[in-house]
Design an enzyme around this catalytic site. Structure first.
Site: not given
Ligand code: ADP
Length: 464
Positions: A163, A236, A287, A201, A291, A199
């Site tokens: 989330g 989103k 990731e 950014f 679901r 990771e």
């Molecule tokens: P969650 O499972 O909490 O939704 P995500 O790993 O899907 O987390 O990441 C959610 C959002 O965070 C991504 O859509 C992106 O906007 C941002 N994000 C995640 N990792 C990175 C990264 N390494 N660099 C830039 N933005 C990131």
């Protein structure tokens, strides 16, 4: 095929699942908390069972109560929707233990993909490109050394996260250790698991995700990609397909990578592989969501495939019945998430009574919602009121249709605020129209990029 399915969720997704079952001739059981007693899911389902008081952990997260309801009503399968118990491998196993089919991937695949750290490691083995970062949980000193070798800015992510919550961007090496300790504490608090990884950014980046479908007979395909770049604090707001502004062969390569990853993980069912795409068009695995995804309707609109029905059929043991070449994408679809939030008060949740609720209609407009006039938007759950989805032959026409439909959407109530007006402006920005937006575009547009906030809030925090 099943004759009765229990829907272990609430809100719009419970309604969505019930509709899919009705069309398949399957009877449905809704479960509800005290707060949702008069909800749309209860009204539409054939039967309903009260499973506890308003707080989620005593109702929709109460696995024992859900299983008891399934046994009592003679359901054969459980559809978990998204959120709540949907990505809990223990729940999937508990269903099997009670002789119930869990409508989702096998518990073992969820285990492999559920934690972001283990998913990264597995996808690295599958040959998917990853952003530079950790493949294992590590102590602060080791993580700091890794961050130094990756280069700043870095992002700290809870392995058990979801989330868009609990992530921290670290820009200055001097802040690293304090940010890491805070990120671990936040991860523990939000997800009960303090493991955090580092990771690179990526900035500016786009969020591109692939819808996959795998049956239990070796059939594995993707249904194209969605662009979910329009986010606020990593949550989103607007999702669309096909992905605009990127070459078709790149999207094909991302789609193939997702299918490969799903096969390596032993995936069965519907799932989403998320990627980040850099300005140089390189892409990296982020990731897997094990679901149905909130934004699945845009894929349904361009493929003509009902994803929830596909989930049910796969869980019942049916083969997909079609291959990759049979998937044809037609036109463009956009979804806007209509939240009960106040854009003028930093998008604070705006629960309250809905006095007027008149969703838009007209050609190629779909509204997935559980809300009716007279309802109360409860403070106990997320603020999603409706998903407005439009289809058109091309993206510009879809934007025009979305703006028309948003203008038509009438929601009002004392003190109730929604995001419709904000979204209408957002899809009209030159950045969205010309596809120059990126994942922190909205934060910058709102003048909130780079702000520092308490990690305890659960939102992404920025350490300047
Ligand atoms: P969650 O499972 O909490 O939704 P995500 O790993 O899907 O987390 O990441 C959610 C959002 O965070 C991504 O859509 C992106 O906007 C941002 N994000 C995640 N990792 C990175 C990264 N390494 N660099 C830039 N933005 C990131």
């Amino acid at each position: 095929m099943f004759s009765k399915i229990l829907v272990a969720n609430r809100g719009e997704i419970a309604v969505r699942v019930i509709r899919a079952c009705q069309e398949l001739g399957i009877r449905t059981v809704a479960v509800y908390s005290t707060r949702d007693r008069d909800g749309e899911a209860v009204r539409l389902a054939d039967e309903s069972v009260h499973i506890g008081p308003a707080p989620s952990r005593r109702s929709y997260l109460n696995a024992a109560a859900v299983l008891e309801a399934a046994k009592r009503t003679g359901a054969q399968a459980v559809h978990p929707g998204y959120g709540f118990l949907s990505e809990d491998p223990d729940f999937a196993e508990a269903c099997a233990g009670e002789g119930l089919v869990f409508i989702g991937p096998p518990a073992a695949a969820m285990q492999r993909l559920g934690g972001k750290i283990s998913a990264r490691a597995l996808m690295a083995e599958a040959g998917l490109p990853l952003l530079p970062g950790g493949l294992d949980a590590m102590g602060p000193a080791e993580a700091q050394t890794l961050a130094g070798s990756i280069g700043y800015p870095v992002i700290l992510k809870p392995s058990a996260g979801g989330g868009g919550k609990g992530m921290t961007v670290v820009r200055d090496p001097a802040d690293f250790l304090a940010a890491y300790a805070r990120a671990q504490a936040t991860a523990r608090m939000l997800f009960g698991d303090g493991r955090v990884y580092v990771e690179k950014f990526l900035y500016p980046a786009r969020h591109v995700e692939v819808q996959i479908l795998c049956d239990g007979h070796g059939g594995a395909i993707h249904l194209g990609a969605r662009d979910c770049t329009m986010q606020r604090r990593h949550q989103k707001l607007v999702e669309e397909t096909p992905v605009p502004g990127l070459p078709a062969d790149l999207i094909d390569r991302i789609g193939d990578a997702a299918v490969r990853g799903a096969q390596v993980a032993g995936y069965v069912g519907a799932g989403t592989f998320e990627f980040l795409v850099a300005p140089d068009q390189s892409f990296a695995f982020m990731e897997v969501n094990c679901r149905i995804q909130v934004e699945h309707p845009v894929t349904e609109m361009v493929t003509g495939i009902d994803l929830v029905q596909a989930q049910v059929r796969i869980a019942a043991g049916e083969p997909l019945g079609f291959g990759q070449d049979d998937v044809k994408l037609r036109g463009a679809a956009i979804e806007c998430r209509i939240n009960a939030e106040d854009p003028t008060r930093d998008f604070a949740p705006s629960p309250g009574r809905v006095e007027e609720f008149r969703p838009p209609a007209g050609p190629f407009v779909r509204v997935d919602t559980h809300v009716r006039a007279g309802d109360r938007i409860p403070p106990d759950y997320d603020s999603l009121m409706a998903k407005l989805v439009v289809w058109a032959p091309d993206r510009d026409a879809a934007i025009a249709r979305m703006r028309r439909a948003l203008a038509e959407f009438r929601v009002s109530g004392a003190g109730l605020r929604t995001t419709t007006g904000f979204l209408r402006d957002l899809v009209d920005t030159p950045a969205f129209r010309q596809v120059t937006h990126h994942i922190t575009y909205v934060d910058e547009y709102l003048g909130q990029a780079g702000r520092t906030e308490s990690t305890g809030s659960g939102a992404t925090s920025e350490v300047a």
